[in-house]
Motif scaffolding. Structure first.
Motif, PDB file in Angstrom:
ATOM      1  N   MET A 149       0.825  -1.201   0.000  1.00 18.50           N
ATOM      2  CA  MET A 149       0.000   0.000   0.000  1.00 18.50           C
ATOM      3  C   MET A 149       0.863   1.256   0.000  1.00 18.50           C
ATOM      4  O   MET A 149       0.523   2.253  -0.620  1.00 18.50           O
ATOM      5  CB  MET A 149      -0.929  -0.025   1.222  1.00 18.50           C
ATOM      6  N   ARG A 150       1.981   1.215   0.723  1.00 18.89           N
ATOM      7  CA  ARG A 150       2.861   2.383   0.747  1.00 18.89           C
ATOM      8  C   ARG A 150       3.385   2.701  -0.645  1.00 18.89           C
ATOM      9  O   ARG A 150       3.463   3.858  -1.038  1.00 18.89           O
ATOM     10  CB  ARG A 150       4.030   2.126   1.699  1.00 18.89           C
ATOM     11  N   GLU A 151       3.763   1.650  -1.368  1.00 17.16           N
ATOM     12  CA  GLU A 151       4.258   1.871  -2.724  1.00 17.16           C
ATOM     13  C   GLU A 151       3.173   2.439  -3.617  1.00 17.16           C
ATOM     14  O   GLU A 151       3.427   3.287  -4.469  1.00 17.16           O
ATOM     15  CB  GLU A 151       4.786   0.557  -3.302  1.00 17.16           C
ATOM     16  N   ALA A 152       1.942   1.989  -3.404  1.00 18.02           N
ATOM     17  CA  ALA A 152       0.825   2.519  -4.188  1.00 18.02           C
ATOM     18  C   ALA A 152       0.589   3.988  -3.877  1.00 18.02           C
ATOM     19  O   ALA A 152       0.301   4.795  -4.773  1.00 18.02           O
ATOM     20  CB  ALA A 152      -0.430   1.703  -3.908  1.00 18.02           C
ATOM     21  N   LEU A 153       0.717   4.378  -2.611  1.00 22.16           N
ATOM     22  CA  LEU A 153       0.542   5.791  -2.255  1.00 22.16           C
ATOM     23  C   LEU A 153       1.648   6.644  -2.871  1.00 22.16           C
ATOM     24  O   LEU A 153       1.419   7.797  -3.255  1.00 22.16           O
ATOM     25  CB  LEU A 153       0.528   5.942  -0.730  1.00 22.16           C
ATOM     26  N   ARG A 154       2.869   6.085  -2.964  1.00 24.31           N
ATOM     27  CA  ARG A 154       3.953   6.833  -3.615  1.00 24.31           C
ATOM     28  C   ARG A 154       3.700   6.985  -5.106  1.00 24.31           C
ATOM     29  O   ARG A 154       4.305   7.839  -5.753  1.00 24.31           O
ATOM     30  CB  ARG A 154       5.289   6.132  -3.385  1.00 24.31           C
ATOM     31  N   GLY A 155       2.827   6.143  -5.667  1.00 21.31           N
ATOM     32  CA  GLY A 155       2.520   6.223  -7.087  1.00 21.31           C
ATOM     33  C   GLY A 155       1.390   7.180  -7.422  1.00 21.31           C
ATOM     34  O   GLY A 155       0.952   7.213  -8.584  1.00 21.31           O
ATOM     35  N   LEU A 156       0.886   7.954  -6.450  1.00 17.60           N
ATOM     36  CA  LEU A 156      -0.171   8.921  -6.750  1.00 17.60           C
ATOM     37  C   LEU A 156       0.317   9.956  -7.760  1.00 17.60           C
ATOM     38  O   LEU A 156       1.423  10.489  -7.641  1.00 17.60           O
ATOM     39  CB  LEU A 156      -0.623   9.622  -5.467  1.00 17.60           C
TER      40      LEU A 156
END
Length: 433
Positions: free
Chosen positions: A1-8
């Motif tokens: 999930m953290r990586e997904a948030l960095r992909g915003l």
């Protein structure tokens, strides 16, 4: 999930910032409607990140090349097949396959939404002007949600090899036999010996077929004797490639060495198609055989990557050939030679061998001053004469010459006294100046 948030994306971060600000204002002002809007603005990028983050780990990718071996200047088709193995549909997929500079720019492809367990394929073409072996991939995949709020990148580790072989020219079928060729065929031939079966009879060995027992010899010798197998005749040819860097001129796809590699590939394929058992030798130590199992592929793959050598010399090339000298046909694609080096090569011409040299005047690949060019031509003529006098058939090659037009000259026997006389006269006139 953290990586997904960095992909915003910028849009997703803007939604998140606006939602946070609206939420603070709603708390301060006590506005429930504004709070509902704030929750929606904050939830959208978080849900998008959750959606994309779960989908990215459920994709499978395969790549295929058609064909995986192409000639320089030809095109190959690359097919990418992606499958969504999860239960959640993906958003729009942006594909980018990594390619070396020689194959052109990186292709960027768009793949629409993939449903659960759904697969889709995209294709693109590559074209290489320079021979070699190139890595195609890895594939980089960018996934976004339908609103463009989150974007994640994934790289698949797999790569594939594309082999770009030299250009192969079709050659005319000519008679290459010399005065020592076998009867009944027009090609230079040598005997293929199977083990030690090269005489009439031999002693019986365990496992021999009893139908091969030669009873007359057995009675005479007093031991069980069997008939040897007859020797089949087969056409054999050796292609020599001169890889010495000092013997070639020019750079890039128009260099003299590239002409030599392409000529070697064309001759090798032509002789294989004509039924020859082929061997390829270079002065850098390569010694390859084209068998029924490997076909032309082994030779062409080697020629796709062969490079000029700083350490190669003519004497090592001659020694390499002599290690398995068994007569037949020798075709040498040669760069510049000194008269001494030509005499070393001339020793390969024996009573059971037909020798043909494509002797390249690689100085013609350069724009030399008149005096320098004249001296280089005299040295080239002297070396060619040394080969001619030893019985070689010499095809002199200059910049711009095409192998298909030169190839028929390989069938011209000893080429006559007139050619040798003209060569000798040229050398003599040059030496008298």
């Amino acid at each position: 999930m953290r990586e997904a948030l960095r992909g915003l994306t910028t849009r997703g971060r803007s939604f998140l910032a606006a939602g946070t600000a609206a939420l603070l204002c709603a708390v301060v002002l006590g506005e429930k409607d504004l709070m509902r809007v704030a929750v929606l603005l904050v939830a959208l990028p978080l849900l998008a990140a959750l959606h994309v983050g779960r989908a990215r780990y459920r994709l499978a990718c395969t790549r295929s090349l058609d064909p995986y071996r192409v000639q320089a200047g030809a095109s190959a088709r690359v097919l990418l097949r992606l499958q969504n193995v999860s239960r959640l549909p993906t958003g729009t997929l942006l594909l980018e396959d990594r390619l070396p500079y020689a194959l052109g720019s990186r292709p960027r492809l768009v793949l629409e939404r993939l449903g659960a367990q759904q697969a889709s394929s995209v294709a693109y073409t590559v074209r290489a002007e320079l021979r070699g072996r190139y890595d195609v991939g890895p594939l980089t995949l960018r996934m976004t949600d339908p609103f463009g709020l989150c974007e994640l990148t994934r790289s698949f580790p797999s790569t594939d090899k594309l082999t770009v072989i030299p250009q192969v020219s079709a050659l005319q079928l000519v008679r290459l036999a010399g005065e020592y060729s076998g009867t009944g065929d027009s090609r230079a031939r040598s005997v293929a010996v199977h083990g030690e079966d090269d005489a009439a009879t031999r002693e019986y060995r365990r496992g021999d077929d009893l139908r091969r027992v030669h009873w007359r010899s057995t009675a005479r010798v007093g031991e069980l004797m069997v008939r040897r197998e007859e020797q089949p005749w087969e056409s054999r040819a050796t292609v020599l490639l001169d890889t010495r860097s000092a013997a070639h001129r020019g750079e890039g796809p128009t260099a003299s060495f590239e002409w030599a590699v392409s000529a070697s590939a064309s001759i090798a394929v032509h002789l294989r198609q004509a039924g020859y058992r082929l061997r390829m030798v270079t002065d850098s130590g390569a010694d390859l055989d084209a068998t029924e199992a490997t076909g032309d592929g082994l030779l062409l793959d080697h020629l796709a990557e062969v490079k000029t050598s700083q350490r190669g010399d003519v004497s090592s090339l001659v020694d390499q050939v002599r290690r398995r000298a068994d007569g037949g046909l020798i075709i040498a694609v040669l760069g510049l030679l000194t008269p001494g080096e030509a005499r070393l090569l001339a020793a390969l011409r024996t009573s059971g061998t037909t020798c043909v040299a494509l002797f390249m005047d690689t100085n013609t690949w350069l724009n030399l001053p008149a005096a320098t060019r004249e001296a280089a031509e005299r040295e080239h003529a002297t070396a060619a004469l040394a080969l001619l006098q030893s019985g070689w058939r010499v095809l002199r090659v200059k910049h711009g010459d095409q192998l298909p037009s030169l190839w028929p000259q390989a069938a011209k026997g000893q080429q006559g006294f007139a050619v040798r006389a003209a060569m000798a006269e040229t050398v003599g006139m040059g030496g008298g100046r």
